[in-house]
Design a protein around this motif. Structure first.
Motif, PDB file in Angstrom:
ATOM      1  N   LEU B  72      23.626  95.155  20.443  1.00 26.49           N
ATOM      2  CA  LEU B  72      24.801  94.532  21.037  1.00 26.49           C
ATOM      3  C   LEU B  72      26.047  94.702  20.161  1.00 26.49           C
ATOM      4  CD1 LEU B  72      23.271  91.264  22.506  1.00 26.49           C
ATOM      5  CD2 LEU B  72      23.825  93.367  23.686  1.00 26.49           C
ATOM      6  N   LYS B  73      25.810  94.859  18.865  1.00 29.88           N
ATOM      7  CA  LYS B  73      26.949  95.050  17.948  1.00 29.88           C
ATOM      8  C   LYS B  73      27.643  96.375  18.221  1.00 29.88           C
ATOM      9  CE  LYS B  73      24.915  92.108  14.494  1.00 29.88           C
ATOM     10  NZ  LYS B  73      23.659  92.082  13.812  1.00 29.88           N
ATOM     11  N   LEU B  75      28.211  97.632  21.104  1.00 31.03           N
ATOM     12  CA  LEU B  75      28.928  97.634  22.400  1.00 31.03           C
ATOM     13  C   LEU B  75      30.436  97.719  22.185  1.00 31.03           C
ATOM     14  CD1 LEU B  75      27.114  94.939  24.560  1.00 31.03           C
ATOM     15  CD2 LEU B  75      27.381  97.349  25.117  1.00 31.03           C
ATOM     16  N   ASP B  76      31.074  98.628  22.920  1.00 34.37           N
ATOM     17  CA  ASP B  76      32.514  98.798  22.770  1.00 34.37           C
ATOM     18  C   ASP B  76      33.220  98.142  23.973  1.00 34.37           C
ATOM     19  OD1 ASP B  76      35.025  99.672  22.092  1.00 34.37           O
ATOM     20  OD2 ASP B  76      34.725 101.685  22.939  1.00 34.37           O
ATOM     21  N   VAL B  77      33.324  96.816  23.921  1.00 30.04           N
ATOM     22  CA  VAL B  77      33.978  96.104  25.028  1.00 30.04           C
ATOM     23  C   VAL B  77      35.069  95.183  24.485  1.00 30.04           C
ATOM     24  CG1 VAL B  77      32.140  96.157  26.748  1.00 30.04           C
ATOM     25  CG2 VAL B  77      32.080  94.415  24.983  1.00 30.04           C
ATOM     26  N   LYS B  78      36.135  95.001  25.304  1.00 30.68           N
ATOM     27  CA  LYS B  78      37.268  94.193  24.840  1.00 30.68           C
ATOM     28  C   LYS B  78      37.255  92.788  25.435  1.00 30.68           C
ATOM     29  CE  LYS B  78      40.504  98.011  24.301  1.00 30.68           C
ATOM     30  NZ  LYS B  78      41.521  98.766  25.014  1.00 30.68           N
ATOM     31  N   ASP B  79      37.030  92.735  26.750  1.00 31.90           N
ATOM     32  CA  ASP B  79      37.242  91.460  27.451  1.00 31.90           C
ATOM     33  C   ASP B  79      35.955  90.755  27.852  1.00 31.90           C
ATOM     34  OD1 ASP B  79      40.046  91.886  27.395  1.00 31.90           O
ATOM     35  OD2 ASP B  79      39.779  93.356  29.009  1.00 31.90           O
ATOM     36  N   SER B  80      34.822  91.258  27.386  1.00 34.05           N
ATOM     37  CA  SER B  80      33.566  90.637  27.813  1.00 34.05           C
ATOM     38  C   SER B  80      33.026  89.701  26.744  1.00 34.05           C
ATOM     39  CB  SER B  80      32.528  91.705  28.127  1.00 34.05           C
ATOM     40  OG  SER B  80      32.987  92.483  29.187  1.00 34.05           O
ATOM     41  N   ARG B  81      32.277  88.723  27.222  1.00 40.30           N
ATOM     42  CA  ARG B  81      31.636  87.784  26.308  1.00 40.30           C
ATOM     43  C   ARG B  81      30.145  87.827  26.575  1.00 40.30           C
ATOM     44  NH1 ARG B  81      32.827  82.795  28.220  1.00 40.30           N
ATOM     45  NH2 ARG B  81      33.329  83.741  30.214  1.00 40.30           N
ATOM     46  N   PHE B  82      29.355  87.433  25.605  1.00 39.76           N
ATOM     47  CA  PHE B  82      27.915  87.367  25.867  1.00 39.76           C
ATOM     48  C   PHE B  82      27.288  86.218  25.102  1.00 39.76           C
ATOM     49  CE2 PHE B  82      25.628  88.902  22.158  1.00 39.76           C
ATOM     50  CZ  PHE B  82      26.633  89.530  21.418  1.00 39.76           C
ATOM     51  N   MET B  83      26.103  85.867  25.524  1.00 39.29           N
ATOM     52  CA  MET B  83      25.373  84.800  24.847  1.00 39.29           C
ATOM     53  C   MET B  83      23.872  85.091  24.860  1.00 39.29           C
ATOM     54  SD  MET B  83      24.667  81.623  27.302  1.00 39.29           S
ATOM     55  CE  MET B  83      23.321  81.300  26.195  1.00 39.29           C
ATOM     56  N   GLU B  84      23.170  84.390  24.014  1.00 39.08           N
ATOM     57  CA  GLU B  84      21.730  84.604  23.897  1.00 39.08           C
ATOM     58  C   GLU B  84      21.010  83.283  24.133  1.00 39.08           C
ATOM     59  OE1 GLU B  84      20.501  85.433  19.938  1.00 39.08           O
ATOM     60  OE2 GLU B  84      18.516  86.121  20.525  1.00 39.08           O
ATOM     61  N   MET B  85      19.896  83.368  24.820  1.00 42.02           N
ATOM     62  CA  MET B  85      19.057  82.167  24.941  1.00 42.02           C
ATOM     63  C   MET B  85      17.587  82.559  24.886  1.00 42.02           C
ATOM     64  SD  MET B  85      19.124  80.959  28.908  1.00 42.02           S
ATOM     65  CE  MET B  85      20.858  80.903  29.202  1.00 42.02           C
ATOM     66  N   ALA B  86      16.770  81.635  24.404  1.00 47.23           N
ATOM     67  CA  ALA B  86      15.323  81.866  24.368  1.00 47.23           C
ATOM     68  C   ALA B  86      14.661  80.814  25.245  1.00 47.23           C
ATOM     69  CB  ALA B  86      14.820  81.747  22.938  1.00 47.23           C
ATOM     70  N   LEU B  87      13.723  81.268  26.051  1.00 45.10           N
ATOM     71  CA  LEU B  87      13.059  80.336  26.977  1.00 45.10           C
ATOM     72  C   LEU B  87      11.566  80.366  26.731  1.00 45.10           C
ATOM     73  CD1 LEU B  87      15.193  82.005  29.465  1.00 45.10           C
ATOM     74  CD2 LEU B  87      15.104  79.546  29.675  1.00 45.10           C
ATOM     75  N   PHE B  88      10.986  79.220  26.654  1.00 41.06           N
ATOM     76  CA  PHE B  88       9.551  79.142  26.426  1.00 41.06           C
ATOM     77  C   PHE B  88       9.036  77.787  26.916  1.00 41.06           C
ATOM     78  CE2 PHE B  88      10.095  76.306  22.811  1.00 41.06           C
ATOM     79  CZ  PHE B  88      11.377  76.614  22.384  1.00 41.06           C
ATOM     80  N   ALA B  89       7.748  77.730  27.101  1.00 43.29           N
ATOM     81  CA  ALA B  89       7.140  76.457  27.504  1.00 43.29           C
ATOM     82  C   ALA B  89       6.560  75.793  26.254  1.00 43.29           C
ATOM     83  CB  ALA B  89       6.056  76.701  28.527  1.00 43.29           C
ATOM     84  N   SER B  90       6.819  74.511  26.096  1.00 50.70           N
ATOM     85  CA  SER B  90       6.279  73.814  24.928  1.00 50.70           C
ATOM     86  C   SER B  90       6.062  72.346  25.263  1.00 50.70           C
ATOM     87  CB  SER B  90       7.263  73.928  23.772  1.00 50.70           C
ATOM     88  OG  SER B  90       6.812  73.149  22.695  1.00 50.70           O
ATOM     89  N   VAL B  91       5.137  71.755  24.541  1.00 49.12           N
ATOM     90  CA  VAL B  91       4.905  70.322  24.748  1.00 49.12           C
ATOM     91  C   VAL B  91       5.948  69.559  23.939  1.00 49.12           C
ATOM     92  CG1 VAL B  91       3.275  68.426  24.462  1.00 49.12           C
ATOM     93  CG2 VAL B  91       2.454  70.679  25.166  1.00 49.12           C
ATOM     94  N   LEU B 217      29.637  97.187  34.190  1.00 47.46           N
ATOM     95  CA  LEU B 217      28.937  98.417  34.566  1.00 47.46           C
ATOM     96  C   LEU B 217      28.614  99.235  33.305  1.00 47.46           C
ATOM     97  CD1 LEU B 217      30.895  99.448  37.776  1.00 47.46           C
ATOM     98  CD2 LEU B 217      28.495  98.768  37.642  1.00 47.46           C
ATOM     99  N   TYR B 218      29.554  99.235  32.365  1.00 47.43           N
ATOM    100  CA  TYR B 218      29.336  99.967  31.110  1.00 47.43           C
ATOM    101  C   TYR B 218      28.154  99.333  30.356  1.00 47.43           C
ATOM    102  CZ  TYR B 218      30.050 100.583  26.089  1.00 47.43           C
ATOM    103  OH  TYR B 218      29.848 100.797  24.749  1.00 47.43           O
ATOM    104  N   ILE B 219      28.155  98.000  30.285  1.00 52.05           N
ATOM    105  CA  ILE B 219      27.067  97.311  29.563  1.00 52.05           C
ATOM    106  C   ILE B 219      25.733  97.556  30.276  1.00 52.05           C
ATOM    107  CG2 ILE B 219      26.185  95.071  28.787  1.00 52.05           C
ATOM    108  CD1 ILE B 219      29.102  94.147  28.562  1.00 52.05           C
TER     109      ILE B 219
END
Lengths: 220, 809
Positions: B72-73, B75-91, B217-219
Motif C-alpha cells: 500500500l505504501k 500506491l501513487d494516489v493523491k485524493d484517496s484514503r484507506f483504512m485497515e481492519m481485522a475481523l475475527f471471532a472470539s469469546v 480503478l487504479y487501486i
C-alpha cells in the motif's frame, strides 16, 4: 282532423332572459290536406315544424296529432307517435351515409318490424325513379337524387302526415321543381296530410292552405 | 394578430373539450415518465450512497493475511484514503458471563465513510472516530448477554478493556463473515496485546479505500495484481444484495410501466390528433379562401402546437415531481440521510418523450391539415387524401424512437417494433374477417339485430376499435402481471414462518443436544448443514488452475429447498458422485459439468468432478451454499454445523436460553432484517400500484378516445333513427350490446396479447422465467366488458339526452 294546435308557444332561455320564438299559434290540418308554412328567415318556421312533428316540446299550448296530445308526452312517447304517424323530408336530406339508397328507404319499415321491408322500399325507389341507383351510397348520388331517396323513405313509412322542411332549399330550380312535383304526386296517391315549410312560392301555391309567420306569430 | 388568434383558438379548443383526451393523455404520459425517472434516478443515487456506507468505502480488499500492507505504501494516489481492519471471532468475558462475538479491530482512519451512532450514559450521539486504546464498544445484544454496564471491565484474550459505548449503528455492516453475530469494536493498536491472533488463527483483514473513481480503478488494478487465491475485491456498483436485486427488478418494472403508459398515450394522442385535424379542415379552408398565406397558417398551428407542448410538459413535470415525492416519502424511512437531488437525465428523458410524441403523433397531422385545398369551401367532399403515408411513417418512426429511448437497445427495439407491426396487421385483419359480411338493411327491428348489424357494417372501424381496446387491455394486463410477479416472488421468498434465527459454529457434540433442545421447545429447524472451509481449483491435464477464493462447503444427500438443478444430475445412489456448484460460480470461473476439480480442505485434498450446476435463491432466508458435495466424499472431514430456525414472538425467551445453553454456538437473529424487507416490500407495493393505476388510466383514456371517435358518426345516426321513431331504449340497448361484445372480444384478445407480451418481456428482456396467470383469460374479458360498456353507457347517455332536433341542428 289529423293535426291541430291551440295557443302554441315556444320560448328559449337566452342569457338571463327568455326569448319567445313562437307565440299564439293556432292551426288545423285535415286528413289528406296540405299546409304550407312560409315566412322570412328567423320567423320560427322550422321550430313550428319541429313542434308539430313531435321533435320538440312546446313551452305552453296544445298540439294534437291524430288526436294524440303531443304536448303531454315525453320524448319516448313522442318517438312512438312519430314511428306510427309521421314521415319527414329535410332540406339537408339526412340520409345515413353508411347505408345504400335501398337500405335508407328500408329503415322506417325495419323500425316498425314490418315484413319484407325490401320489396316495399324497392317499390318506392322505383316510384321516385331511382330503381337503378338503389345500391348506391348517398355520397354517390346528386343532391336531387338524395332528396328523391328521402321522399321514398318518407312514403315507405305508411304514415298519416308528412312534414317537409325546405325540401327544395338545397336544390337548383329545375331539380327543385322536379322534387316538389314528385312530393305532391306521391302524396296524392297515399292520401297523407302534408305540412311543408318553404321559401319557394311555387311550392307553397301547390298546398291547400298557407300560413305565413312573422316574428313568431301568424301574420294576418 | 396570429398570436391573439392562436390564443383564442387554443382556449376555445380546451373549453370545447375536444382537446381533453389529447392533453390529459400527454400530461399523464409525461407525469408517469418524469415521476418514474426522477424517482429511479434519486433511488439509484441513494442506493449508491447507502451501498458505499454498507461496504464501508468505495473499494474493499479482503484477505486472510496481512500481505498487502507493505504494498500500500507504493500506491501513487493523491485524493484517496484507506483504512485497515481485522475481523475475527472470539469469546468476550465479563465478570459474570462469556459470549462468542464477532470482533472488529479498526485503525484510526475508521470509519472511512459515514459515521457511527453510539449510546453511552449521557445518551445517543454520532461519531467519526474509533474506540480509544483500552476501550471497547459492543452492540446491545452482547451488552445484555454479558450483563455489563458502561465502565465495566471485559476481556478479550489476554487484554482487559473498559466498555464505554453501545453500538446502535455502524456504517460498514458488510464487513466480516459473521456480521450478524453480537459485535465488538476495538482499537487496532490493542490487537497484539490480546494475543488472540496466532499462526493458523482464522482472521480476515479488510482494507477499505475511498476516493475519486479514477483512483479507485487504479487501486483496483493494483490490487488485482497482488491478489492471491482466497482474496476478494469488491467495488461499489457491484451490489448483489437481495435488496439491491429487488430494487433492480422494481426499477425494471417502473421503466416497463412508464414505457407502456407512454405507448398507450401515444395511441390516444394519435386518435385525438386525427379528430383535431378533421374538425379544423373547414377552418383552414376558410382561412385560405380569405387569403391567409400557408406560412401564416402554419405559424398559427405551430403556436397551438407549442402551447400544447408547454402546457403538457409543465403540468406533467409538476405532477411527476409530486408522484416521485410521494414514492420518496413512502421509502424515506429506509434511507438514513436525505435523498440526493435528481440529475439531468430524468428531465432529458421526459422532454425527449414529450417531443417525440408531439413531433411523431401530432405535428404530421397538422402538416397534413395545411395541405387542404381552399376548394373545400365549395365542395364538402374534398378531404385529406394526401399525406397519409407521411403521417403513418412519422408515427412509426416516433414509436421506434420511444422504444429505443426506454430500452437503449437497437435490436430489442426493432424486435418489439416489428412484433407490434405484425401483431397489428394480423390482429386487425383477423378481426375484420371474423366479423363477417353485412346483411341487407340496418336491422333496426330490435336491439340485438341492430347491434350485430352495426358490428358487421362498421367492420373496418370496429376492427381498429377492437385493436385499440385490445392494446389498452393487453398492456394494462402486462403491467398487472409484471407487478404481481414481482411482488409474488418477493413475498414467496419470505413466507410467514421463514427462519428468523441462524446458528453457526455448532460442533458435532452440540448438534445432537441442540436438535433435542429445539424439539423440546417445539422450534422447527431446517437441516443441520455441515460446513468446512475449502479452496477450489480446476484441474486441466492434471495441472492445477486455482480459483481465487475460499468457499464454505457443505455436503448433503438431498437438494436443498429453493435450489434447482440447471445442468447435470443431482446426487444418486447409482452414480459416482461429485460436487454441485451454483450457476454464478460456474459462470464466473468457467466451470462446467464433468470438469475435474480439487478441493483443498484443512486436513485433506479431494479430487472430484462437477456433477451438476444449480440456481440458488439467495433471497431466501435459509443457509445457501455455492458448493455442495456428496457426503461420501467428506466422511472424515472435521466440520461445524449451521442451521436456521423460526422462533415465534411468544417464544423469544427460548433464544436467550439457547444461547446460554450453547455458549460456543453463535446464534443471531435476522428478525429485524426480515421485518425491514417486509416493510420495504409493502412500500414498494404501494409505488407499484400507483404505476399500475396510472397505466390503467392511460388505457381508459385510449379506450375513451377510440370510442369518442366512433360516436360522432353515431350521433347523426341516432338523430335520424329517433326522428323516424326509434325509441331511446333501442338506441341505448343496441349500443350497449354492441360495445359489450367489442369489450368482451377485446378483453379476450388483450389477455392473449398479455400472455405473449409477458413471455417476451420476462424471458428476453428481464431474462427470468415467465409466469403466466390463468386468471387473466377471465379478467381480460371482464375488464373489457366493464370499461368499454361503461364508457359506451356514458357516451350514449349524452346522445339520447338531447332531442333529435338538437342533434340534427
Amino acid at each position: 282532423m289529423i293535426l291541430s294546435t291551440k295557443n302554441l308557444r315556444k320560448e328559449v332561455s337566452s342569457g338571463n332572459s327568455n326569448l319567445v320564438i313562437l307565440e299564439d299559434i293556432n292551426l288545423n290540418v285535415e286528413e289528406g290536406e296540405s299546409l304550407a308554412i312560409t315566412g322570412p328567415s328567423g320567423s320560427g318556421k322550422s321550430t313550428l315544424l319541429g313542434l308539430l312533428a313531435g321533435l320538440d316540446n312546446p313551452s305552453s299550448g296544445y298540439i294534437f296529432l291524430n288526436k294524440i296530445p303531443l304536448h303531454e308526452l315525453n320524448e319516448e312517447e313522442r318517438a312512438r307517435v312519430r314511428k306510427e304517424n309521421v314521415a319527414f323530408v329535410f332540406q339537408s336530406f339526412e340520409l345515413l351515409p353508411s347505408l345504400t339508397a335501398l337500405e335508407n328507404v328500408m329503415l322506417p319499415s325495419e323500425l316498425k318490424s314490418k315484413k319484407d321491408p325490401e320489396s316495399n322500399a324497392k317499390y318506392f325507389l322505383d316510384r321516385v325513379g331511382l330503381k337503378d341507383r338503389q345500391h348506391h351510397y348517398p355520397n354517390q348520388l346528386s343532391g336531387g337524387e338524395q332528396q328523391r331517396v328521402a321522399i321514398a323513405r318518407a312514403f315507405a313509412c305508411s304514415s298519416k302526415i308528412l312534414f317537409a322542411d325546405e325540401p327544395t332549399g338545397n336544390l337548383d330550380p329545375k331539380n327543385g321543381k322536379l322534387i316538389s312535383d314528385l312530393l305532391f304526386e306521391v302524396n296524392s296517391e297515399s292520401d297523407n296530410a302534408l305540412v311543408v315549410v318553404t321559401h319557394d312560392h311555387d311550392l307553397a301555391k301547390k298546398c291547400d292552405k298557407t300560413i305565413s309567420l312573422k316574428l313568431g306569430k301568424v301574420a294576418e | 394578430m396570429l398570436l391573439n388568434l392562436s390564443i383564442k383558438l387554443i382556449i376555445r379548443e380546451i373549453r370545447s373539450g375536444y382537446l381533453t383526451s389529447m392533453l390529459v393523455s400527454l400530461t399523464l404520459a409525461i407525469t408517469i415518465v418524469s415521476g418514474i425517472s426522477l424517482f429511479t434516478d434519486r433511488l439509484e443515487k441513494a442506493l449508491d450512497t447507502q451501498t458505499e456506507e454498507f461496504l464501508g468505502g468505495n473499494l474493499k480488499f479482503e484477505s486472510n493475511t496481512k500481505k498487502i500492507e507493505p504494498l500500500l505504501k507504493k500506491l501513487d494516489v493523491k485524493d484517496s484514503r484507506f483504512m485497515e481492519m481485522a475481523l475475527f471471532a472470539s469469546v468476550v468475558f465479563s465478570e459474570e458471563e462469556m459470549q462468542l462475538s464477532s470482533v472488529k479491530a479498526v485503525d484510526n482512519s475508521y470509519p472511512l465513510i459515514g459515521s457511527l451512532e453510539l449510546r453511552n450514559a449521557e445518551g445517543v450521539y454520532s461519531t467519526k472516530s474509533n474506540p480509544t486504546s483500552g476501550t471497547i464498544w459492543v452492540d446491545e445484544r452482547l451488552q445484555n448477554l454479558l450483563k455489563i454496564n458502561f465502565g465495566d471491565e471485559v476481556y478479550i484474550g489476554d487484554k482487559s478493556f473498559i466498555f464505554t459505548d453501545t453500538i446502535t449503528y455502524e456504517p460498514d455492516r458488510a464487513s466480516g463473515n459473521f456480521s450478524f453475530a453480537p459485535k465488538t469494536i476495538m482499537n487496532m493498536a490493542d490487537l497484539e496485546s490480546t494475543q488472540i491472533i496466532q499462526p493458523g488463527s482464522r482472521v480476515e483483514y479488510n482494507y477499505l479505500f475511498a476516493g475519486p473513481e479514477n483512483e479507485m480503478l487504479y487501486i483496483r488494478n493494483f490490487l488485482e495484481d497482488a491478489k492471491e487465491s482466497g482474496d476478494e475485491i469488491e467495488m461499489l456498483g457491484e451490489d448483489t444484495s437481495s435488496l439491491g436485486r429487488a430494487i433492480d427488478r422494481s426499477e425494471n418494472f417502473f421503466l416497463l410501466g412508464g414505457l407502456i403508459a407512454v405507448l398507450l398515450s401515444a395511441c390516444t394522442i394519435s386518435i385525438a390528433s386525427q379528430r383535431f385535424t378533421r374538425r379544423h379542415i373547414s377552418y383552414v379552408a376558410i382561412l385560405k379562401t380569405l387569403g391567409m398565406q400557408t406560412l401564416h397558417i402554419r405559424f398559427l398551428y405551430f403556436l397551438i402546437f407549442f402551447y400544447t407542448t408547454v402546457l403538457t410538459l409543465g403540468f406533467g413535470v409538476f405532477f411527476g415531481w409530486l408522484l416521485q415525492n410521494n414514492f420518496i416519502n413512502l421509502m424515506s424511512a429506509y434511507f438514513p440521510t436525505e435523498l440526493p437531488p435528481p440529475g439531468f437525465y430524468p428531465l432529458l428523458i421526459t422532454c425527449l418523450t414529450a417531443f417525440i410524441c408531439q413531433f411523431g403523433f401530432i405535428y404530421p397531422h397538422i402538416l397534413k391539415l395545411l395541405s387542404i385545398s381552399p376548394m373545400r369551401v365549395l365542395k364538402d367532399d374534398i378531404g385529406l387524401n394526401q399525406g397519409s403515408l407521411s403521417v403513418i411513417s412519422a408515427g412509426l418512426l416516433a414509436f421506434y424512437l420511444l422504444l429505443f429511448l426506454y430500452t437503449n437497445q437497437v435490436t430489442l427495439s426493432l424486435i418489439i417494433f416489428l412484433a407490434v407491426i405484425v401483431f397489428s396487421f394480423v390482429g386487425i385483419g383477423s378481426i375484420y374477417l371474423l366479423l363477417g359480411n353485412k346483411n341487407l338493411g340496418l336491422g333496426a327491428s330490435g336491439p340485438l339485430n341492430l347491434a350485430l348489424s352495426e358490428l358487421r357494417r362498421r367492420k373496418l372501424g370496429n376492427s381498429f376499435q377492437i385493436f385499440a381496446f385490445t392494446v389498452a387491455i393487453g398492456l394494462s394486463l402486462i403491467t398487472f402481471s409484471a407487478s404481481k410477479d414481482l411482488l409474488g416472488s418477493w413475498q414467496n421468498s419470505i413466507p410467514e414462518d421463514s427462519p428468523n434465527n441462524f446458528a453457526i459454529n455448532i460442533t458435532k457434540e452440540d448438534k445432537g443436544l441442540m436438535e433435542l433442545f429445539l424439539e423440546e421447545n417445539e422450534i422447527r429447524a431446517s437441516s443441520f448443514f455441515p460446513v468446512a472451509n475449502s479452496s477450489l481449483s480446476k484441474l486441466e491435464n492434471d495441472k492445477e488452475v486455482p480459483i481465487d477464493r475460499n468457499f464454505n462447503i457443505t455436503w448433503v444427500n438431498d437438494l436443498p429447498e429453493q435450489n434447482k438443478v440447471l445442468e447435470g444430475n443431482w446426487f444418486s445412489n447409482k452414480n459416482l458422485n461429485g460436487i454441485s456448484i451454483s450457476d454464478e460460480i460456474s459462470e464466473r470461473y468457467n466451470l462446467g459439468v464433468g470438469d475435474i476439480v480439487l478441493l483443498k480442505l484443512e486436513n485433506k485434498n479431494i479430487k472430484t468432478f462437477v456433477q451438476s450446476i444449480r440456481t440458488v435463491n439467495w433471497d431466501s432466508f435459509s443457509p445457501n451454499f455455492f458448493v455442495i458435495g456428496h457426503p461420501s466424499l467428506f466422511e472424515d472431514i472435521p466440520s461445524t454445523y449451521i442451521t436456521s430456525f423460526f422462533i415465534p414472538k411468544e417464544k423469544q425467551e427460548s433464544a436467550a436460553e439457547l444461547m446460554r445453553e450453547f455458549r460456543t454456538v453463535s446464534v443471531f437473529s435476522i428478525e429485524e432484517l426480515i421485518k425491514q424487507v417486509k416493510e420495504i416490500i409493502d412500500q414498494v407495493t404501494k409505488a407499484l400500484n400507483s404505476i399500475l393505476l396510472l397505466t390503467c388510466l392511460s388505457a381508459i383514456f385510449l379506450a375513451l378516445s377510440a370510442l369518442q371517435d366512433g360516436f360522432s358518426v353515431r350521433k347523426h345516426q341516432s338523430a335520424i333513427l329517433r326522428t323516424l321513431g326509434a325509441s331511446n331504449s333501442l338506441i341505448k340497448n343496441s349500443a350497449l350490446i354492441e360495445f359489450a361484445i367489442l369489450g368482451l372480444v377485446s378483453g379476450f384478445l388483450g389477455a392473449l396479447m398479455s400472455y405473449a407480451g409477458i413471455y417476451f418481456i420476462e424471458t428476453k428482456v428481464f431474462e427470468t422465467t415467465a409466469n403466466f396467470y390463468p386468471e387473466l383469460i377471465v379478467l381480460g374479458p371482464i375488464i373489457g366488458f366493464i370499461i368499454v360498456s361503461g364508457l359506451c353507457f356514458y357516451l350514449i347517455n349524452g346522445i339520447v339526452k338531447k332531442s333529435p332536433k338538437e342533434l340534427l341542428n
